[in-house]
Motif scaffolding. Structure first.
Motif, short mmCIF file in Angstrom:
data_model
loop_
_atom_site.label_atom_id
_atom_site.label_comp_id
_atom_site.label_asym_id
_atom_site.label_seq_id
_atom_site.Cartn_x
_atom_site.Cartn_y
_atom_site.Cartn_z
N ASN A 253 14.05 -1.89 -2.91
CA ASN A 253 15.03 -1.38 -3.87
C ASN A 253 15.57 -2.47 -4.79
N THR A 254 14.75 -3.46 -5.06
CA THR A 254 15.14 -4.50 -6.02
C THR A 254 14.13 -4.49 -7.16
N ASP A 255 13.11 -5.33 -7.06
CA ASP A 255 12.09 -5.36 -8.10
C ASP A 255 10.73 -4.96 -7.53
N GLU A 256 10.77 -4.06 -6.54
CA GLU A 256 9.56 -3.67 -5.83
C GLU A 256 8.47 -3.14 -6.76
N GLY A 257 8.87 -2.31 -7.72
CA GLY A 257 7.88 -1.74 -8.63
C GLY A 257 7.21 -2.78 -9.50
N LEU A 258 7.99 -3.76 -9.96
CA LEU A 258 7.43 -4.81 -10.79
C LEU A 258 6.48 -5.69 -9.98
N ARG A 259 6.85 -5.97 -8.75
CA ARG A 259 5.96 -6.75 -7.88
C ARG A 259 4.69 -5.98 -7.55
N ALA A 260 4.83 -4.65 -7.39
CA ALA A 260 3.67 -3.80 -7.14
C ALA A 260 2.73 -3.83 -8.34
N ALA A 261 3.30 -3.81 -9.54
CA ALA A 261 2.48 -3.88 -10.75
C ALA A 261 1.70 -5.19 -10.81
N VAL A 262 2.36 -6.28 -10.43
CA VAL A 262 1.69 -7.58 -10.38
C VAL A 262 0.57 -7.55 -9.36
N ASP A 263 0.81 -6.93 -8.21
CA ASP A 263 -0.22 -6.83 -7.17
C ASP A 263 -1.42 -6.03 -7.66
N VAL A 264 -1.14 -4.94 -8.38
CA VAL A 264 -2.23 -4.13 -8.93
C VAL A 264 -3.07 -4.96 -9.89
N ARG A 265 -2.40 -5.72 -10.75
CA ARG A 265 -3.12 -6.52 -11.75
C ARG A 265 -3.98 -7.60 -11.08
N ARG A 266 -3.49 -8.14 -9.98
CA ARG A 266 -4.27 -9.16 -9.27
C ARG A 266 -5.51 -8.56 -8.63
N ALA A 267 -5.35 -7.34 -8.08
CA ALA A 267 -6.48 -6.68 -7.43
C ALA A 267 -7.43 -6.03 -8.43
N TRP A 268 -6.88 -5.62 -9.55
CA TRP A 268 -7.67 -4.92 -10.58
C TRP A 268 -7.21 -5.45 -11.94
N PRO A 269 -7.78 -6.55 -12.41
CA PRO A 269 -7.32 -7.20 -13.64
C PRO A 269 -7.33 -6.32 -14.88
#
Length: 215
Positions: free
Chosen positions: A59-75
């Motif tokens: 409930n902080t910046d979880e969505g933004l970190r998830a977006a970063v994780d997606v970009r790392r796994a799928w550039p």
């Protein structure tokens, strides 16, 4: 376009899904937390993923970190991040490659449906769509954030420094209480004071920054 939507608010998820469906897009997944967003993006490989910054489990910046994780796994993933406030802590990682396909808008921009849909299309095509306030915060982090306040916002902050309540500020400026509340929320956002349900604390922090600057 195929779209994945992530927001912890069921009402907002369903609202976005309805808007996108009526605009002719296909919402292939609708999820409520960061890990589910990452999984849905990797599984469905949509044309674009839309994700709220603040979601469970942190409930902080979880969505933004998830977006970063997606970009790392799928550039090549195309991502539109939505937020009620600007959070720049992970924005550099999201924008780091310079490849485009990234959007970062404040949620109030969604109310202008034509512009929002145009921004989605631009990001899905590999472009960028950044909220002006996001740009200012990203580009001006080494500057005094008070320089981004409008004259009226400075006036409101000055009255806050005098210890006036929102109601007293509204009376002093001859404006509505709602207008003052809107100004204070924008002051907090521009100063990077994140919402934590402790408005009194944010008022104090805003005043301290104002007084330290010597205005």
């Amino acid at each position: 376009m195929k779209v994945v939507v992530a927001d912890d608010s069921l009402l907002l998820r369903e609202g976005l899904q309805l808007l996108l469906t009526e605009a002719g897009h296909d919402v292939v997944a609708s999820v409520a937390d960061g890990p589910s967003f990452v999984a849905a993006m990797i599984e469905h490989r949509p044309d674009i993923g839309i994700v709220d910054v603040r979601m469970p489990p942190s409930n902080t910046d979880e969505g933004l970190r998830a977006a970063v994780d997606v970009r790392r796994a799928w550039p090549d993933a195309r991502l539109m991040v939505l937020s009620q406030y600007v959070e720049v802590s992970y924005a550099d990682d999201l924008l780091a490659t310079g490849d485009g396909g990234v959007g970062y808008l404040l949620k109030d921009r969604v109310s202008d449906l034509d512009d929002f849909l145009a921004s989605l299309a631009a990001v899905a095509a590999g472009g960028t769509a950044l909220d002006p306030l996001v740009v200012r915060q990203l580009m001006g982090r080494n500057r005094d954030p008070l320089v981004d306040l409008t004259p009226r916002e400075r006036e409101v902050l000055g009255l806050m420094a005098e210890g006036k309540s929102n109601a007293a500020i509204a009376e002093s400026l001859t404006v509505t209480l709602a207008a003052v509340e809107k100004h204070t929320q924008r002051i907090f956002a521009k100063l990077g004071l994140m919402p934590d349900d402790d408005t009194a604390h944010r008022r104090v922090q805003a005043v301290i920054r104002y007084l330290k600057r010597g205005d």
